[in-house]
Write an enzyme that holds these catalytic residues in place. Structure first.
Site, PDB file in Angstrom:
ATOM      1  N   ARG A  79       0.852  -1.186   0.000  1.00 31.00           N
ATOM      2  CA  ARG A  79       0.000   0.000   0.000  1.00 31.00           C
ATOM      3  C   ARG A  79       0.889   1.237   0.000  1.00 31.00           C
ATOM      4  O   ARG A  79       1.939   1.262   0.648  1.00 31.00           O
ATOM      5  CB  ARG A  79      -0.900   0.027   1.246  1.00 31.00           C
ATOM      6  N   HIS A  94      -1.613   0.028  -9.638  1.00 29.05           N
ATOM      7  CA  HIS A  94      -2.160  -0.945  -8.678  1.00 29.05           C
ATOM      8  C   HIS A  94      -2.713  -2.187  -9.399  1.00 29.05           C
ATOM      9  O   HIS A  94      -3.908  -2.481  -9.341  1.00 29.05           O
ATOM     10  CB  HIS A  94      -3.252  -0.291  -7.818  1.00 29.05           C
ATOM     11  N   GLU A 119      -4.668   7.202  -4.609  1.00 30.28           N
ATOM     12  CA  GLU A 119      -4.908   6.555  -5.906  1.00 30.28           C
ATOM     13  C   GLU A 119      -6.283   6.952  -6.419  1.00 30.28           C
ATOM     14  O   GLU A 119      -7.205   7.076  -5.615  1.00 30.28           O
ATOM     15  CB  GLU A 119      -4.827   5.032  -5.744  1.00 30.28           C
TER      16      GLU A 119
HETATM   17  C1  DGY Z   1      -5.600  -6.367  -2.638  1.00 26.83           C
HETATM   18  O1  DGY Z   1      -6.231  -7.402  -2.871  1.00 26.83           O
HETATM   19  O2  DGY Z   1      -5.485  -5.888  -1.513  1.00 26.83           O
HETATM   20  C2  DGY Z   1      -4.954  -5.692  -3.799  1.00 26.83           C
HETATM   21  O3  DGY Z   1      -4.239  -4.584  -3.438  1.00 26.83           O
HETATM   22  C3  DGY Z   1      -5.979  -5.344  -4.849  1.00 26.83           C
HETATM   23  O4  DGY Z   1      -6.154  -6.486  -5.556  1.00 26.83           O
END
Ligand code: DGY
Length: 322
Positions: free
Chosen positions: A239, A287, A268
């Protein structure tokens, strides 16, 4: 018998909607690429029992208060930092996520970023397309070796282990740091547990794979970047908020570290004028860690199963217990 009402905040795979229709009265936002406006979301949750949502939706106390009948928030993601889990718990609302099904896909993308940054793939491709390739010369677009290098993993969970497995194929030395030791990874993958400082000082690649929380916010900032080698590469597929982006920009400009590969950003979608997008030694992605066709379908199915279980009185497979 009346079916429980649910809301899906994005257009998802039709076979998953068909499955949900068997058990629920489904309303789905028909847009695939545009997020449901907050005002609309607040209006549409007033009589639902299940909410099928995504990392682009903010599920906070305001929204929960607007949804007095809500029983479950099913996130189609493994991460759930978009959800105020404590606020859900206080209202006896179950929160579910989709771990497991995206492990290999995300590890693949992490390794791809590691390769793209170390061997300067995007820069090299641009170089060719912009007509700069006039001759071959020994120092042209030289990068960092992967084979035999030291990989440092922050967050040796499922995805960390899958990344270590890939690194073993490249004869990499594997260091990791976690809240708890992962003896399984030490035994089967040859990973060595080290302190945060040691990992930063020794790793050629520092990969971030831990969940985002208040504790991990700005986990990598000025002080940490200063410990890294000038030849080291930072990879973040977890993240954005785990890295202080201003400090990262400064470290890259001052050549404190060599490059970065980022699939995630603090805010984002990232703005086009974001300073990190201007640096040639930063590979930036929107992402897409879990974005394979098969994995996204599996995530969608799992999120649907979790939701159906919760609204029909069963215990879902993947309940978030912070
Ligand atoms: C998640 O699953 O947390 C990813 O960042 C998005 O697919």
């Amino acid at each position: 018998m009346t079916k429980p009402k649910i809301l899906i905040t994005r257009k998802i795979h039709s076979q998953v909607v068909d499955f949900l229709n068997e058990y629920c009265e489904v309303e789905m936002w028909s847009e695939e690429q545009t997020v449901m406006p907050r005002e609309t979301l607040l209006k549409k949750v007033t009589d639902i029992e299940g909410l099928y949502c995504f990392i682009s939706d903010t599920i906070d106390a305001e929204l929960l208060d607007a949804a007095p009948q809500l029983k479950v928030v099913s996130n189609m993601a493994v991460g759930y930092n978009n959800i105020d889990v404590k606020a859900c718990q206080a209202r006896h609302i179950t929160v579910t996520n989709t771990p497991g099904v995206l492990t290999d896909t995300t590890a693949d993308l992490t390794f791809a970023l590691l390769m793209a940054t170390s061997r300067r793939l995007l820069e090299a491709s641009d170089y060719l397309r912009k007509g700069k390739w006039q001759s071959w010369y020994p120092t042209q677009l030289t990068g960092q070796d992967i084979s035999g290098a030291t990989l440092g993993i922050f967050g040796m969970g499922r995805i960390g282990e899958a990344l270590a497995k890939r690194a073993n194929g490249f004869d990499m030395k594997i260091l990791y740091h976690n809240r708890h030791r992962n003896e399984q990874a030490e035994k089967t993958l040859g990973a060595m547990y080290v302190s945060k400082e040691e990992l930063l000082q020794e790793a050629d690649f520092v990969c971030l794979l831990m969940p985002y929380s208040e504790e991990t916010r700005n986990f990598i900032a000025k002080e940490e970047l200063q410990l890294m080698k000038p030849s080291a590469i930072l990879i973040n597929t977890a993240r954005g908020g785990i890295v202080n982006e201003e400090d990262l920009y400064d470290a890259l400009i001052q050549k404190q570290i060599w490059a970065a590969g980022l699939d995630v950003f603090e805010k984002e979608p990232v703005r086009l004028n974001h300073p990190l997008l201007r640096l040639p030694n930063v590979v930036t992605l929107p992402h897409i860690g879990s974005a394979s066709i098969a994995t996204r379908l599996n995530m969608a199915k799992l999120a649907a199963e979790n939701l159906v279980d919760a609204v029909t009185g069963k215990t879902p497979k993947h309940v978030v217990r912070p």
